[in-house]
Motif scaffolding. Sequence first.
Motif, PDB file in Angstrom:
ATOM      1  N   ARG A   1       2.344 -11.222 -18.326  1.00  0.00           N
ATOM      2  CA  ARG A   1       1.156 -11.899 -18.844  1.00  0.00           C
ATOM      3  C   ARG A   1       1.041 -13.263 -18.159  1.00  0.00           C
ATOM      4  O   ARG A   1       1.979 -13.712 -17.479  1.00  0.00           O
ATOM      5  N   LEU A   2      -0.073 -13.935 -18.388  1.00  0.00           N
ATOM      6  CA  LEU A   2      -0.245 -15.331 -17.974  1.00  0.00           C
ATOM      7  C   LEU A   2      -0.875 -16.068 -19.154  1.00  0.00           C
ATOM      8  O   LEU A   2      -1.908 -15.651 -19.668  1.00  0.00           O
ATOM      9  N   ASP A   3      -0.237 -17.160 -19.586  1.00  0.00           N
ATOM     10  CA  ASP A   3      -0.735 -17.912 -20.736  1.00  0.00           C
ATOM     11  C   ASP A   3      -1.667 -19.054 -20.345  1.00  0.00           C
ATOM     12  O   ASP A   3      -2.573 -19.406 -21.103  1.00  0.00           O
ATOM     13  N   MET A   4      -1.443 -19.637 -19.166  1.00  0.00           N
ATOM     14  CA  MET A   4      -2.205 -20.808 -18.751  1.00  0.00           C
ATOM     15  C   MET A   4      -2.520 -20.744 -17.263  1.00  0.00           C
ATOM     16  O   MET A   4      -1.634 -20.490 -16.445  1.00  0.00           O
ATOM     17  N   LEU A   5      -3.768 -21.002 -16.933  1.00  0.00           N
ATOM     18  CA  LEU A   5      -4.202 -21.099 -15.541  1.00  0.00           C
ATOM     19  C   LEU A   5      -4.866 -22.453 -15.358  1.00  0.00           C
ATOM     20  O   LEU A   5      -5.824 -22.782 -16.066  1.00  0.00           O
ATOM     21  N   ALA A   6      -4.351 -23.250 -14.432  1.00  0.00           N
ATOM     22  CA  ALA A   6      -4.932 -24.558 -14.131  1.00  0.00           C
ATOM     23  C   ALA A   6      -5.279 -24.609 -12.649  1.00  0.00           C
ATOM     24  O   ALA A   6      -4.389 -24.652 -11.797  1.00  0.00           O
ATOM     25  N   SER A   7      -6.570 -24.571 -12.353  1.00  0.00           N
ATOM     26  CA  SER A   7      -7.035 -24.609 -10.970  1.00  0.00           C
ATOM     27  C   SER A   7      -7.274 -26.059 -10.573  1.00  0.00           C
ATOM     28  O   SER A   7      -8.314 -26.638 -10.885  1.00  0.00           O
ATOM     29  N   CYS A   8      -6.283 -26.633  -9.899  1.00  0.00           N
ATOM     30  CA  CYS A   8      -6.349 -28.048  -9.507  1.00  0.00           C
ATOM     31  C   CYS A   8      -6.581 -28.232  -8.013  1.00  0.00           C
ATOM     32  O   CYS A   8      -6.808 -29.360  -7.561  1.00  0.00           O
ATOM     33  N   ALA A   9      -6.512 -27.163  -7.239  1.00  0.00           N
ATOM     34  CA  ALA A   9      -6.693 -27.280  -5.792  1.00  0.00           C
ATOM     35  C   ALA A   9      -8.158 -27.506  -5.460  1.00  0.00           C
ATOM     36  O   ALA A   9      -9.056 -26.983  -6.126  1.00  0.00           O
ATOM     37  N   GLY A  10      -8.399 -28.287  -4.428  1.00  0.00           N
ATOM     38  CA  GLY A  10      -9.765 -28.515  -3.988  1.00  0.00           C
ATOM     39  C   GLY A  10      -9.770 -29.321  -2.702  1.00  0.00           C
ATOM     40  O   GLY A  10      -8.772 -29.957  -2.349  1.00  0.00           O
ATOM     41  N   VAL A  11     -10.883 -29.286  -1.995  1.00  0.00           N
ATOM     42  CA  VAL A  11     -11.037 -30.090  -0.792  1.00  0.00           C
ATOM     43  C   VAL A  11     -12.236 -31.010  -0.957  1.00  0.00           C
ATOM     44  O   VAL A  11     -13.237 -30.643  -1.573  1.00  0.00           O
ATOM     45  N   LEU A  12     -12.114 -32.204  -0.403  1.00  0.00           N
ATOM     46  CA  LEU A  12     -13.195 -33.187  -0.483  1.00  0.00           C
ATOM     47  C   LEU A  12     -14.340 -32.821   0.443  1.00  0.00           C
ATOM     48  O   LEU A  12     -15.510 -32.922   0.077  1.00  0.00           O
ATOM     49  N   GLY A  13     -13.996 -32.380   1.642  1.00  0.00           N
ATOM     50  CA  GLY A  13     -15.034 -32.080   2.625  1.00  0.00           C
ATOM     51  C   GLY A  13     -15.589 -33.345   3.244  1.00  0.00           C
ATOM     52  O   GLY A  13     -15.203 -34.463   2.898  1.00  0.00           O
ATOM     53  N   PRO A  14     -16.530 -33.194   4.162  1.00  0.00           N
ATOM     54  CA  PRO A  14     -17.073 -34.358   4.870  1.00  0.00           C
ATOM     55  C   PRO A  14     -18.068 -35.128   4.014  1.00  0.00           C
ATOM     56  O   PRO A  14     -18.887 -34.539   3.317  1.00  0.00           O
ATOM     57  N   LEU A  15     -17.966 -36.448   4.037  1.00  0.00           N
ATOM     58  CA  LEU A  15     -18.985 -37.289   3.399  1.00  0.00           C
ATOM     59  C   LEU A  15     -19.971 -37.646   4.505  1.00  0.00           C
ATOM     60  O   LEU A  15     -19.769 -38.585   5.279  1.00  0.00           O
ATOM     61  N   SER A  16     -21.035 -36.881   4.565  1.00  0.00           N
ATOM     62  CA  SER A  16     -21.924 -36.929   5.721  1.00  0.00           C
ATOM     63  C   SER A  16     -23.299 -36.416   5.336  1.00  0.00           C
ATOM     64  O   SER A  16     -23.425 -35.626   4.390  1.00  0.00           O
ATOM     65  N   PRO A  17     -24.349 -36.857   6.047  1.00  0.00           N
ATOM     66  CA  PRO A  17     -25.672 -36.261   5.806  1.00  0.00           C
ATOM     67  C   PRO A  17     -25.619 -34.751   5.994  1.00  0.00           C
ATOM     68  O   PRO A  17     -24.853 -34.235   6.822  1.00  0.00           O
TER      69      PRO A  17
END
Length: 244
Positions: A91-107
């Motif tokens: 089983r799985l009791d807890m899932l925490a999706s904390c991964a992410g990417v910022l990506g470019p801050l651009s027009p």
Amino acid sequence: MTHPAGTDSADLEGRVALVTGASRGIGRALVRALATRGAHVIAAARRAAQLEELDDDMRAAGHEITLLQLDLKRTEKVDTVGPTIYQRWGRLDMLASCAGVLGPLSPLNHIQATTWTECFAVNATANWHLIRSCDPILRMSNSGRAVFLTCGAAAAPQAYWGAHAASKAALEALAMTFAAETERTNVGVNLIDPGPTRTDSRARAFPGEDPQSLATPEAIAHEIVPYLTPQCAISGQRIEIQAG
């Protein structure tokens, strides 16, 4: 912010948690916060060296975790996560999706197709695969809980944040759909907006900002834990954390 009733010092002894983005920032802090409350944490991240460093730190603190080297852009690997956890823990009791990417801050018209695709691959598509893979084993828990980290840009888009905002908005729609589809089950799903936090991504986005003015990942992790406990009856909410 008000915590779910009775969850601040919840005992998570024996409960199984999966945390993505576990090698740094909020994900790393959440691994420690859950493990110190008795949970067995599966710490997933792309970089093996950082995972091993985390494992050393946790062992020194007297906690045993399971390491999972996982590149979220390799969706065929993400698809195996649920079955692998089921084979070992059932089983799985807890899932925490904390991964992410910022990506470019651009027009928008300056963003390269490859970086746009990467933002959606990590921030949105990988989470769809994670939901597909983990939904069955979350339902096997007596109280499966899932949280997905989002940000203010998804709710209030601003200039130059297009790739990040659009991919996080997609994640928000995905998570709220998951919450609606599990409404009559023992699974609860929420979005967490941690607000300004002292992380590497924040430093890249706001290089002139004083990091000491921001909440630490550890403070944010402490605020997230209650939404992963069996006592939490909240689901389908976008929760803004105010810490520090």
